[in-house]
Write a protein that holds these residues in place. Structure first.
Motif, PDB file in Angstrom:
ATOM      1  N   MET A 161     -13.129 -26.199   2.873  1.00  0.00           N
ATOM      2  CA  MET A 161     -12.095 -27.227   2.709  1.00  0.00           C
ATOM      3  C   MET A 161     -11.863 -27.532   1.228  1.00  0.00           C
ATOM      4  O   MET A 161     -10.724 -27.727   0.798  1.00  0.00           O
ATOM      5  CB  MET A 161     -12.479 -28.483   3.479  1.00  0.00           C
ATOM      6  N   PHE A 162     -12.929 -27.558   0.455  1.00  0.00           N
ATOM      7  CA  PHE A 162     -12.829 -27.786  -0.987  1.00  0.00           C
ATOM      8  C   PHE A 162     -11.995 -26.685  -1.643  1.00  0.00           C
ATOM      9  O   PHE A 162     -11.071 -26.943  -2.413  1.00  0.00           O
ATOM     10  CB  PHE A 162     -14.233 -27.848  -1.597  1.00  0.00           C
ATOM     11  N   ILE A 163     -12.308 -25.438  -1.322  1.00  0.00           N
ATOM     12  CA  ILE A 163     -11.588 -24.302  -1.892  1.00  0.00           C
ATOM     13  C   ILE A 163     -10.118 -24.335  -1.470  1.00  0.00           C
ATOM     14  O   ILE A 163      -9.219 -24.085  -2.286  1.00  0.00           O
ATOM     15  CB  ILE A 163     -12.258 -22.972  -1.482  1.00  0.00           C
ATOM     16  N   LEU A 164      -9.868 -24.652  -0.214  1.00  0.00           N
ATOM     17  CA  LEU A 164      -8.487 -24.718   0.273  1.00  0.00           C
ATOM     18  C   LEU A 164      -7.675 -25.786  -0.455  1.00  0.00           C
ATOM     19  O   LEU A 164      -6.536 -25.535  -0.862  1.00  0.00           O
ATOM     20  CB  LEU A 164      -8.470 -24.983   1.782  1.00  0.00           C
ATOM     21  N   GLU A 165      -8.249 -26.974  -0.629  1.00  0.00           N
ATOM     22  CA  GLU A 165      -7.489 -28.031  -1.308  1.00  0.00           C
ATOM     23  C   GLU A 165      -7.249 -27.689  -2.772  1.00  0.00           C
ATOM     24  O   GLU A 165      -6.149 -27.875  -3.288  1.00  0.00           O
ATOM     25  CB  GLU A 165      -8.155 -29.398  -1.203  1.00  0.00           C
ATOM     26  N   LEU A 166      -8.255 -27.199  -3.450  1.00  0.00           N
ATOM     27  CA  LEU A 166      -8.080 -26.837  -4.856  1.00  0.00           C
ATOM     28  C   LEU A 166      -7.046 -25.716  -5.000  1.00  0.00           C
ATOM     29  O   LEU A 166      -6.214 -25.738  -5.907  1.00  0.00           O
ATOM     30  CB  LEU A 166      -9.420 -26.421  -5.470  1.00  0.00           C
ATOM     31  N   THR A 167      -7.059 -24.777  -4.085  1.00  0.00           N
ATOM     32  CA  THR A 167      -6.061 -23.703  -4.103  1.00  0.00           C
ATOM     33  C   THR A 167      -4.671 -24.258  -3.849  1.00  0.00           C
ATOM     34  O   THR A 167      -3.706 -23.872  -4.521  1.00  0.00           O
ATOM     35  CB  THR A 167      -6.406 -22.627  -3.048  1.00  0.00           C
ATOM     36  N   HIS A 168      -4.566 -25.162  -2.903  1.00  0.00           N
ATOM     37  CA  HIS A 168      -3.275 -25.784  -2.579  1.00  0.00           C
ATOM     38  C   HIS A 168      -2.699 -26.490  -3.808  1.00  0.00           C
ATOM     39  O   HIS A 168      -1.530 -26.318  -4.150  1.00  0.00           O
ATOM     40  CB  HIS A 168      -3.484 -26.772  -1.426  1.00  0.00           C
ATOM     41  N   ARG A 169      -3.514 -27.272  -4.475  1.00  0.00           N
ATOM     42  CA  ARG A 169      -3.065 -27.988  -5.673  1.00  0.00           C
ATOM     43  C   ARG A 169      -2.764 -27.023  -6.826  1.00  0.00           C
ATOM     44  O   ARG A 169      -1.825 -27.232  -7.586  1.00  0.00           O
ATOM     45  CB  ARG A 169      -4.119 -29.007  -6.100  1.00  0.00           C
ATOM     46  N   SER A 170      -3.537 -25.969  -6.950  1.00  0.00           N
ATOM     47  CA  SER A 170      -3.305 -24.971  -7.997  1.00  0.00           C
ATOM     48  C   SER A 170      -1.999 -24.220  -7.740  1.00  0.00           C
ATOM     49  O   SER A 170      -1.230 -23.951  -8.672  1.00  0.00           O
ATOM     50  CB  SER A 170      -4.462 -23.970  -8.047  1.00  0.00           C
ATOM     51  N   TRP A 171      -1.750 -23.909  -6.488  1.00  0.00           N
ATOM     52  CA  TRP A 171      -0.522 -23.207  -6.125  1.00  0.00           C
ATOM     53  C   TRP A 171       0.703 -24.068  -6.444  1.00  0.00           C
ATOM     54  O   TRP A 171       1.728 -23.540  -6.894  1.00  0.00           O
ATOM     55  CB  TRP A 171      -0.537 -22.818  -4.659  1.00  0.00           C
ATOM     56  N   ALA A 172       0.602 -25.369  -6.247  1.00  0.00           N
ATOM     57  CA  ALA A 172       1.710 -26.269  -6.581  1.00  0.00           C
ATOM     58  C   ALA A 172       2.043 -26.158  -8.069  1.00  0.00           C
ATOM     59  O   ALA A 172       3.217 -26.151  -8.454  1.00  0.00           O
ATOM     60  CB  ALA A 172       1.361 -27.702  -6.210  1.00  0.00           C
ATOM     61  N   HIS A 173       1.019 -26.046  -8.910  1.00  0.00           N
ATOM     62  CA  HIS A 173       1.252 -25.904 -10.350  1.00  0.00           C
ATOM     63  C   HIS A 173       1.908 -24.561 -10.666  1.00  0.00           C
ATOM     64  O   HIS A 173       2.816 -24.488 -11.497  1.00  0.00           O
ATOM     65  CB  HIS A 173      -0.051 -26.040 -11.132  1.00  0.00           C
ATOM     66  N   ALA A 174       1.472 -23.502 -10.000  1.00  0.00           N
ATOM     67  CA  ALA A 174       2.083 -22.187 -10.220  1.00  0.00           C
ATOM     68  C   ALA A 174       3.561 -22.227  -9.834  1.00  0.00           C
ATOM     69  O   ALA A 174       4.414 -21.697 -10.559  1.00  0.00           O
ATOM     70  CB  ALA A 174       1.349 -21.121  -9.408  1.00  0.00           C
ATOM     71  N   GLU A 175       3.879 -22.877  -8.721  1.00  0.00           N
ATOM     72  CA  GLU A 175       5.274 -22.980  -8.292  1.00  0.00           C
ATOM     73  C   GLU A 175       6.101 -23.819  -9.268  1.00  0.00           C
ATOM     74  O   GLU A 175       7.257 -23.508  -9.512  1.00  0.00           O
ATOM     75  CB  GLU A 175       5.357 -23.571  -6.893  1.00  0.00           C
TER      76      GLU A 175
END
Length: 170
Positions: free
Chosen positions: A95-109
């Motif tokens: 869950m930690f990895i998923l949330e951090l990835t989700h937030r990181s992906w928002a920055h990439a977008e």
């Protein structure tokens, strides 16, 4: 800072001393983007809770339990580990990895990229107060694109400043 304890970001290309009102279109666009990201995170967590409630098979894991148990035993004070403890850690790590990835992906977008980069992860860590413990582990690379906050700040910003954060110099 919002209700979830997450920091906010400055508009791209706008200094911390320039009020948002000087750029109403940019501010409006940023507000829409933040609302969309908040909705996506709320949907993410709703899906996570639903998945947890529906889980009945605890034998299949996406992370290796032996490795998690080995990490847990690295603490000399830990002598015995119940069988369900690594399972809970595995799910928490996922869950930690998923949330951090989700937030990181928002920055990439936000930067109109389709490839997740190290600076996207650093931006997610910098923007989210709950990830402050990672600031020294995943340092920002100076000279890269803006990650949403002023580049260097040696002291805390005044109270009530939406851009307030600490940047630990090394």
């Amino acid at each position: 800072m919002d209700q979830q304890g997450h920091g906010s970001q400055a508009p791209m290309g706008v200094g911390a001393n320039v009020p948002y009102q000087a750029y109403p279109q940019l501010y409006h666009h940023q507000q829409q983007q933040q609302q969309q990201q908040q909705q996506q995170l709320q949907m993410f967590w709703a899906d996570q809770y639903r998945e947890i409630d529906q889980t009945s098979d605890f034998k299949n894991h996406s992370l290796p339990l032996a490795r998690i148990k080995k990490i847990m035993k690295a603490d000399e004070d830990v002598r015995m580990i119940a069988a369900e403890a690594p399972v809970v850690f595995a799910r928490a790590c996922e869950m930690f990895i998923l949330e951090l990835t989700h937030r990181s992906w928002a920055h990439a977008e936000e930067n109109k990229r389709r490839t997740l980069q190290k600076n996207d992860i650093a931006a997610a860590i910098t923007r989210t107060d709950v990830f402050d413990f990672l600031v020294d582990i995943v340092p920002r690379e100076e000279g890269n694109e803006d990650i949403g906050r002023p580049s260097v700040m040696t002291a805390p910003a005044p109270a009530g400043d939406p851009l307030a954060y600490y940047y630990i110099q090394q």
